[in-house]
Design an enzyme around this catalytic site. Structure first.
Site, mmCIF file in Angstrom:
data_model
loop_
_atom_site.group_PDB
_atom_site.id
_atom_site.type_symbol
_atom_site.label_atom_id
_atom_site.label_comp_id
_atom_site.label_asym_id
_atom_site.label_seq_id
_atom_site.Cartn_x
_atom_site.Cartn_y
_atom_site.Cartn_z
ATOM 1 N N SER A 41 27.986 32.004 36.177
ATOM 2 C CA SER A 41 27.652 31.027 35.504
ATOM 3 C C SER A 41 26.924 30.094 36.453
ATOM 4 O O SER A 41 27.138 29.984 37.624
ATOM 5 C CB SER A 41 29.071 30.086 35.254
ATOM 6 O OG SER A 41 29.967 31.082 34.207
ATOM 7 N N LYS A 75 32.425 21.895 28.062
ATOM 8 C CA LYS A 75 31.494 21.957 29.084
ATOM 9 C C LYS A 75 31.168 20.588 29.600
ATOM 10 O O LYS A 75 29.963 20.413 30.444
ATOM 11 C CB LYS A 75 30.214 22.650 28.786
ATOM 12 C CG LYS A 75 30.614 24.201 28.190
ATOM 13 C CD LYS A 75 30.986 25.001 29.550
ATOM 14 C CE LYS A 75 31.095 26.336 29.393
ATOM 15 N NZ LYS A 75 31.742 27.261 30.616
ATOM 16 N N ARG A 92 39.073 34.994 31.064
ATOM 17 C CA ARG A 92 39.084 33.965 31.803
ATOM 18 C C ARG A 92 40.473 32.879 31.683
ATOM 19 O O ARG A 92 40.146 31.808 30.862
ATOM 20 C CB ARG A 92 37.839 32.868 31.467
ATOM 21 C CG ARG A 92 37.618 31.857 32.480
ATOM 22 C CD ARG A 92 36.488 30.854 32.002
ATOM 23 N NE ARG A 92 37.024 30.031 30.893
ATOM 24 C CZ ARG A 92 36.195 28.681 30.517
ATOM 25 N NH1 ARG A 92 35.202 28.657 31.134
ATOM 26 N NH2 ARG A 92 36.668 28.274 29.404
#
Length: 209
Positions: free
Chosen positions: A109, A138, A40
């Site tokens: 996700s 997050k 990622r």
């Protein structure tokens, strides 16, 4: 149907390795045993991402790893035995499934139980749910969902649920007890002084009875 082969999904961020080359860090992590890696690196071009994925495959070839590319279906399809991991706002899962076919691993996700249910219905092979615990990486997704939401999601779908967000080796055991198939981490491995030992500790936590 493809399956997620490891209960530990290592999500990459080459800016979180304390200055060490990402490929070298991943090679150390791979020494710990069966590992799945989600590449990622969102700021890389397709060409750069392809080259990095190819280098990772070559450097970890002696070890059992499973590689998925974050969101870039084109890059994943250009490589052998590589899957795709979708963001929550990516292409619909059912569209991505048609593009990658039935034999490549496809994950996504999500941030709620309802999204998890939709993902399974669309053809996802596994689901990453989070954030479970408080974590700086997050915060954009709101407050932690907690283990109760993870438990509800695990009951609502049949595909593996992976917990992400603030996961440590100690917390990984709680994720498993709540019904999670495994955990996903970033800095818990990438920023560790001893990468192999940190990976081993997490693998032990998610695979121990």
């Amino acid at each position: 149907m493809p399956t997620l082969e490891s209960r530990l999904l290592l999500v990459t961020d080459r800016h979180q390795t304390n200055g060490r080359p990402l490929v070298a860090v991943l090679a150390q992590a791979a020494k710990a045993g069966g590992l799945s890696i989600q590449l990622r690196e969102r700021d890389l071009s397709g060409k750069e991402l392809f080259a990095l994925a190819d280098e990772i495959q070559r450097s970890t070839g002696r070890h059992s790893i499973q590689l998925v590319i974050n969101d870039r279906l084109d890059v994943a399809l250009s490589l052998q035995d590589v899957g795709v991991h979708l963001r929550s706002n990516s292409l619909p899962v059912e569209v991505a499934r048609r593009l990658v076919g039935p034999h490549r691993l496809l994950g996504i996700s999500v941030h709620s139980v309802s999204e998890a249910v939709q993902a399974e219905a669309g053809g996802a092979d596994y689901i990453v749910l989070g954030p479970i615990y408080e974590t700086p990486s997050k915060q954009m997704y709101g407050p932690p969902l907690g283990l109760s939401t993870l438990q509800d999601a695990a009951r609502a779908v049949r595909v593996p649920i992976i917990g992400i967000g603030g996961v440590t080796a100690a917390r990984a055991r709680h994720v498993r007890l709540a019904g999670g198939y495994g955990v996903a981490v970033i800095t818990a491995v990438l920023a560790a002084d001893d990468v192999e030992a940190a990976t081993s500790a997490l693998l032990d936590a998610v695979t121990s009875p």
